[in-house]
Motif scaffolding. Structure first.
Motif, PDB file in Angstrom:
ATOM      1  N   THR A 100       0.826  -1.205   0.000  1.00  0.00           N
ATOM      2  CA  THR A 100       0.000   0.000   0.000  1.00  0.00           C
ATOM      3  C   THR A 100       0.863   1.258   0.000  1.00  0.00           C
ATOM      4  N   TYR A 103       2.330   1.504  -3.464  1.00  0.00           N
ATOM      5  CA  TYR A 103       1.297   1.835  -4.447  1.00  0.00           C
ATOM      6  C   TYR A 103       0.951   3.322  -4.376  1.00  0.00           C
ATOM      7  N   GLU A 104       0.761   3.838  -3.188  1.00  0.00           N
ATOM      8  CA  GLU A 104       0.424   5.251  -3.030  1.00  0.00           C
ATOM      9  C   GLU A 104       1.583   6.143  -3.481  1.00  0.00           C
ATOM     10  N   ALA A 107       1.603   5.972  -7.277  1.00  0.00           N
ATOM     11  CA  ALA A 107       0.435   6.662  -7.829  1.00  0.00           C
ATOM     12  C   ALA A 107       0.617   8.169  -7.766  1.00  0.00           C
ATOM     13  N   THR A 108       1.204   8.658  -6.686  1.00  0.00           N
ATOM     14  CA  THR A 108       1.453  10.089  -6.573  1.00  0.00           C
ATOM     15  C   THR A 108       2.435  10.562  -7.633  1.00  0.00           C
TER      16      THR A 108
END
Length: 126
Positions: A100, A103-104, A107-108
């Motif tokens: 997580t 992933y974050e 994604a940012t």
């Protein structure tokens, strides 16, 4: 009378050809300008062109990348910030936690890149 080697006739033919070429270029420019231009967010992205893989293997490789890359980034990020895992309880799922975080983080970065590209995108005339 042989008119192939007449310099005046050749010059006149050349000027007519140049005028036709210029008119054709003007028409093409008008067509290009009148043509609907695509926006940055309407561009089609084909992931199979990015990685040239056989058809059956492409989805598997993308799934492995979807799992492995965020997890690796999450582990590296936790190592850089020196995250102390002892503060979490024993029933804590570390894989999902690191995935997580990665992933974050990815994604940012990806959204920032897409927004930057949208601002500097120039509509192509083709």
């Amino acid at each position: 009378m042989n008119s192939q080697h007449d310099p005046y006739l050749v010059t006149v033919k050349r000027s007519f050809d140049e005028q036709r070429i210029l008119k054709r270029k003007e028409r093409l420019e008008l067509q290009k300008n009148n043509k609907k231009k695509d926006s940055y967010f309407s561009k089609r992205v084909d992931l199979n062109k990015i990685l040239d893989l056989p058809e059956g293997i492409g989805e598997i490789v993308f799934f492995i990348f979807f799992i492995f890359i965020p997890y690796s980034v999450g582990l590296v990020f936790a190592f850089i910030v020196r995250l102390d895992m002892r503060c979490f309880d024993a029933n804590f799922n570390q894989f999902l936690f690191f995935w997580t975080i990665g992933y974050e983080f990815l994604a940012t970065i990806l959204l920032t890149f897409l927004i930057q590209q949208a601002f500097i995108y120039r509509r192509s005339s083709s």
